[in-house]
Design a protein around this motif. Structure first.
Motif, PDB file in Angstrom:
ATOM      1  N   TRP A 117       0.835  -1.206   0.000  1.00  0.00           N
ATOM      2  CA  TRP A 117       0.000   0.000   0.000  1.00  0.00           C
ATOM      3  C   TRP A 117       0.869   1.256   0.000  1.00  0.00           C
ATOM      4  CZ3 TRP A 117      -4.275   0.954   4.265  1.00  0.00           C
ATOM      5  CH2 TRP A 117      -5.179   1.924   3.816  1.00  0.00           C
ATOM      6  N   GLY A 118       2.023   1.191   0.684  1.00  0.00           N
ATOM      7  CA  GLY A 118       2.874   2.364   0.780  1.00  0.00           C
ATOM      8  C   GLY A 118       3.555   2.753  -0.525  1.00  0.00           C
ATOM      9  N   LYS A 119       3.790   1.766  -1.399  1.00  0.00           N
ATOM     10  CA  LYS A 119       4.497   2.061  -2.650  1.00  0.00           C
ATOM     11  C   LYS A 119       3.782   3.112  -3.489  1.00  0.00           C
ATOM     12  CE  LYS A 119       7.497   1.624  -5.967  1.00  0.00           C
ATOM     13  NZ  LYS A 119       8.798   2.302  -5.852  1.00  0.00           N
ATOM     14  N   PRO A 120       2.476   2.953  -3.806  1.00  0.00           N
ATOM     15  CA  PRO A 120       1.820   3.998  -4.600  1.00  0.00           C
ATOM     16  C   PRO A 120       1.515   5.271  -3.805  1.00  0.00           C
ATOM     17  CG  PRO A 120       0.242   2.288  -4.050  1.00  0.00           C
ATOM     18  CD  PRO A 120       1.587   1.789  -3.618  1.00  0.00           C
ATOM     19  N   MET A 121       1.365   5.147  -2.471  1.00  0.00           N
ATOM     20  CA  MET A 121       1.005   6.306  -1.659  1.00  0.00           C
ATOM     21  C   MET A 121       2.221   7.139  -1.267  1.00  0.00           C
ATOM     22  SD  MET A 121      -2.271   6.293  -1.425  1.00  0.00           S
ATOM     23  CE  MET A 121      -2.206   5.689  -3.121  1.00  0.00           C
ATOM     24  N   TRP A 122       3.319   6.479  -0.891  1.00  0.00           N
ATOM     25  CA  TRP A 122       4.508   7.171  -0.405  1.00  0.00           C
ATOM     26  C   TRP A 122       5.656   7.166  -1.410  1.00  0.00           C
ATOM     27  CZ3 TRP A 122       4.738   4.008   4.795  1.00  0.00           C
ATOM     28  CH2 TRP A 122       3.590   4.302   5.562  1.00  0.00           C
ATOM     29  N   GLY A 123       5.535   6.324  -2.440  1.00  0.00           N
ATOM     30  CA  GLY A 123       6.603   6.225  -3.420  1.00  0.00           C
ATOM     31  C   GLY A 123       7.746   5.327  -2.991  1.00  0.00           C
ATOM     32  N   THR A 124       7.550   4.542  -1.934  1.00  0.00           N
ATOM     33  CA  THR A 124       8.593   3.633  -1.466  1.00  0.00           C
ATOM     34  C   THR A 124       7.944   2.416  -0.810  1.00  0.00           C
ATOM     35  OG1 THR A 124      10.536   3.421  -0.024  1.00  0.00           O
ATOM     36  CG2 THR A 124       8.748   4.814   0.766  1.00  0.00           C
ATOM     37  N   TRP A 125       8.648   1.286  -0.882  1.00  0.00           N
ATOM     38  CA  TRP A 125       8.126   0.063  -0.257  1.00  0.00           C
ATOM     39  C   TRP A 125       8.250   0.106   1.262  1.00  0.00           C
ATOM     40  CZ3 TRP A 125       5.393  -3.163  -3.166  1.00  0.00           C
ATOM     41  CH2 TRP A 125       5.635  -3.204  -4.552  1.00  0.00           C
ATOM     42  N   TRP A 126       9.260   0.822   1.741  1.00  0.00           N
ATOM     43  CA  TRP A 126       9.497   0.823   3.183  1.00  0.00           C
ATOM     44  C   TRP A 126      10.030   2.182   3.620  1.00  0.00           C
ATOM     45  CZ3 TRP A 126       8.247  -2.349   7.084  1.00  0.00           C
ATOM     46  CH2 TRP A 126       8.842  -2.110   8.336  1.00  0.00           C
ATOM     47  N   ASP A 127       9.560   2.607   4.765  1.00  0.00           N
ATOM     48  CA  ASP A 127      10.071   3.813   5.392  1.00  0.00           C
ATOM     49  C   ASP A 127      10.148   3.531   6.891  1.00  0.00           C
ATOM     50  OD1 ASP A 127       9.339   6.598   6.843  1.00  0.00           O
ATOM     51  OD2 ASP A 127      10.444   7.006   4.997  1.00  0.00           O
ATOM     52  N   TRP A 128      11.184   4.036   7.535  1.00  0.00           N
ATOM     53  CA  TRP A 128      11.310   3.769   8.973  1.00  0.00           C
ATOM     54  C   TRP A 128      10.357   4.664   9.756  1.00  0.00           C
ATOM     55  CZ3 TRP A 128      13.422  -0.576  10.392  1.00  0.00           C
ATOM     56  CH2 TRP A 128      14.338  -1.174   9.526  1.00  0.00           C
ATOM     57  N   ASP A 129       9.117   4.551   9.369  1.00  0.00           N
ATOM     58  CA  ASP A 129       8.016   5.246  10.014  1.00  0.00           C
ATOM     59  C   ASP A 129       7.783   4.626  11.398  1.00  0.00           C
ATOM     60  OD1 ASP A 129       5.200   6.778   9.534  1.00  0.00           O
ATOM     61  OD2 ASP A 129       4.822   4.826  10.438  1.00  0.00           O
ATOM     62  N   PRO A 130       7.398   5.417  12.415  1.00  0.00           N
ATOM     63  CA  PRO A 130       7.196   4.841  13.763  1.00  0.00           C
ATOM     64  C   PRO A 130       6.223   3.666  13.792  1.00  0.00           C
ATOM     65  CG  PRO A 130       7.233   7.225  13.897  1.00  0.00           C
ATOM     66  CD  PRO A 130       7.264   6.876  12.441  1.00  0.00           C
ATOM     67  N   ARG A 131       5.116   3.755  13.055  1.00  0.00           N
ATOM     68  CA  ARG A 131       4.159   2.661  13.078  1.00  0.00           C
ATOM     69  C   ARG A 131       4.739   1.407  12.431  1.00  0.00           C
ATOM     70  NH1 ARG A 131      -1.431   2.197  13.098  1.00  0.00           N
ATOM     71  NH2 ARG A 131      -1.318   3.580  14.896  1.00  0.00           N
ATOM     72  N   LEU A 132       5.397   1.571  11.276  1.00  0.00           N
ATOM     73  CA  LEU A 132       5.990   0.416  10.601  1.00  0.00           C
ATOM     74  C   LEU A 132       7.117  -0.197  11.434  1.00  0.00           C
ATOM     75  CD1 LEU A 132       6.222   1.658   6.894  1.00  0.00           C
ATOM     76  CD2 LEU A 132       4.542   0.122   7.884  1.00  0.00           C
ATOM     77  N   THR A 133       7.940   0.657  12.013  1.00  0.00           N
ATOM     78  CA  THR A 133       9.088   0.165  12.774  1.00  0.00           C
ATOM     79  C   THR A 133       8.639  -0.599  14.016  1.00  0.00           C
ATOM     80  OG1 THR A 133      10.397   2.059  12.007  1.00  0.00           O
ATOM     81  CG2 THR A 133      11.235   0.816  13.901  1.00  0.00           C
ATOM     82  N   THR A 134       7.680  -0.060  14.748  1.00  0.00           N
ATOM     83  CA  THR A 134       7.204  -0.747  15.952  1.00  0.00           C
ATOM     84  C   THR A 134       6.464  -2.034  15.604  1.00  0.00           C
ATOM     85  OG1 THR A 134       5.272   0.757  15.940  1.00  0.00           O
ATOM     86  CG2 THR A 134       7.091   1.292  17.431  1.00  0.00           C
ATOM     87  N   GLU A 135       5.774  -2.056  14.464  1.00  0.00           N
ATOM     88  CA  GLU A 135       5.115  -3.291  14.029  1.00  0.00           C
ATOM     89  C   GLU A 135       6.159  -4.347  13.676  1.00  0.00           C
ATOM     90  OE1 GLU A 135       1.455  -5.401  13.230  1.00  0.00           O
ATOM     91  OE2 GLU A 135       1.839  -3.464  14.161  1.00  0.00           O
ATOM     92  N   LEU A 136       7.276  -3.919  13.092  1.00  0.00           N
ATOM     93  CA  LEU A 136       8.370  -4.852  12.797  1.00  0.00           C
ATOM     94  C   LEU A 136       8.966  -5.406  14.091  1.00  0.00           C
ATOM     95  CD1 LEU A 136      10.278  -6.175  10.727  1.00  0.00           C
ATOM     96  CD2 LEU A 136      11.719  -4.129  10.883  1.00  0.00           C
TER      97      LEU A 136
END
Length: 253
Positions: A117-136
Motif C-alpha cells: 500500500w505504501g508504494k503507490p502512496m509514499w513512493g517507497t516500499w518501506w520507510d522507517w516510520d514509527p508505526r511500521l518500525t514498531t510493528e516490525l
C-alpha cells in the motif's frame, strides 16, 4: 459450584479440552472464512473507489484487520502467559504458545500489505516510520517467543520462559497503537473506528466489519486447533491419547 466456573475447571482437563477443541475448531475456521469471504467480496467488488487513492485503498480490507489482530493476539498471548505463570495452569501455557505463530502470521501480513500500500502512496516500499518500525519489532517479539519456546526441551519450562518474554513485550502494544499520535509520520492517522464515528464513508465500512469479525472467528478456530495439537503432544504417553490413536491405526491396517 457456579456452572460457568465448573465448566472452566473441566476445560482444564486435557481429555475434555481435546474434545472441546476438536468440536469447535472447524466451526471457528468455517464461520471465519465465510465472513471474511463476504467482506472481501464487498470490499473488492462492491464499494466505490476512494476519491483520493482510487482502487489501491482496497488493500485496507486485508491490512487493517491484520493489524488489529496482530495487537489483539499478542494481548491474548500475554494474558494467557500471565495466568499460566501465576496459577500454573497448563492449558493457559498451551494457549499462550499457540497464539504466537498465529499472531506472527497476522503481523507479517500487516507489514507486507503495508509495504504494498505504501508504494503507490509514499513512493517507497518501506520507510522507517514509527508505526511500521514498531510493528516490525512486534514481529521480532513473536519470533522471539516462538524461538525460545522451541529452544528448551522441557515443555513447561519452555512455556514459562517464553511466556515471561511475551509479558515483557506488552509495553510495545500502546506504543504501536498511539505511534501515529505521538510522532509525526507518513502513516495516516486513525480513520476507522469499530465503535464511534469513522471519517471513512459508511458505504466502505460494512465489508471491513465482516472481515474483522471473520478474522476473530478464524483466530479462535486456529487457536483451538494448534492448542489441541500441542495438548496431544504433551499427553502422548497417556492412555486417553492411545484410545484416540488406536482406531486410526487399525483403519490403516
Amino acid at each position: 459450584m457456579n456452572p460457568i466456573v465448573l465448566w472452566f475447571h473441566k476445560l482444564g482437563s486435557p481429555p475434555y479440552f481435546d474434545r472441546f477443541a476438536a468440536r469447535w475448531a472447524p466451526w471457528g475456521h468455517g464461520i471465519g472464512l465465510l465472513m471474511m469471504a463476504v467482506g472481501l467480496y464487498g470490499g473488492l467488488f462492491q464499494v466505490p473507489a476512494d476519491y483520493q487513492q482510487g482502487d489501491s485503498f482496497r488493500i485496507l480490507y486485508i491490512h487493517v484487520p491484520s493489524a488489529w489482530m496482530s495487537l489483539a493476539v499478542y494481548g491474548a498471548m500475554a494474558f494467557y502467559a500471565a495466568i499460566a505463570l501465576i496459577w500454573r495452569i497448563k492449558l493457559c501455557e498451551i494457549l499462550a504458545m499457540a497464539c504466537a505463530p498465529i499472531g506472527a502470521a497476522f503481523t507479517f501480513i500487516t507489514l507486507a500489505t503495508g509495504s504494498i500500500w505504501g508504494k503507490p502512496m509514499w513512493g517507497t516500499w518501506w520507510d522507517w516510520d514509527p508505526r511500521l518500525t514498531t510493528e516490525l519489532v512486534l514481529l521480532f517479539m513473536y519470533l522471539g517467543v516462538i524461538g525460545l519456546y522451541h529452544a528448551i526441551d522441557d515443555r513447561r519450562a519452555a512455556a514459562r520462559a517464553a511466556g515471561l518474554l511475551a509479558i515483557v513485550g506488552v509495553v510495545l502494544l500502546p506504543v504501536i497503537r498511539y505511534s501515529v499520535v505521538w510522532w509525526n509520520s507518513l502513516h495516516q492517522g486513525q480513520t476507522i473506528r469499530m465503535f464511534g464515528e469513522s471519517s471513512m464513508d459508511s458505504s466502505m465500512v460494512w465489508p471491513l466489519i465482516w472481515v474483522v469479525l471473520g478474522s476473530k472467528f478464524w483466530f479462535l478456530g486456529s487457536l483451538l486447533a494448534r492448542a489441541r495439537a500441542d495438548n496431544l503432544l504433551r499427553e502422548s504417553g497417556k492412555a486417553w491419547v492411545g484410545t484416540l490413536v488406536a482406531p486410526a491405526t487399525e483403519a490403516r491396517r
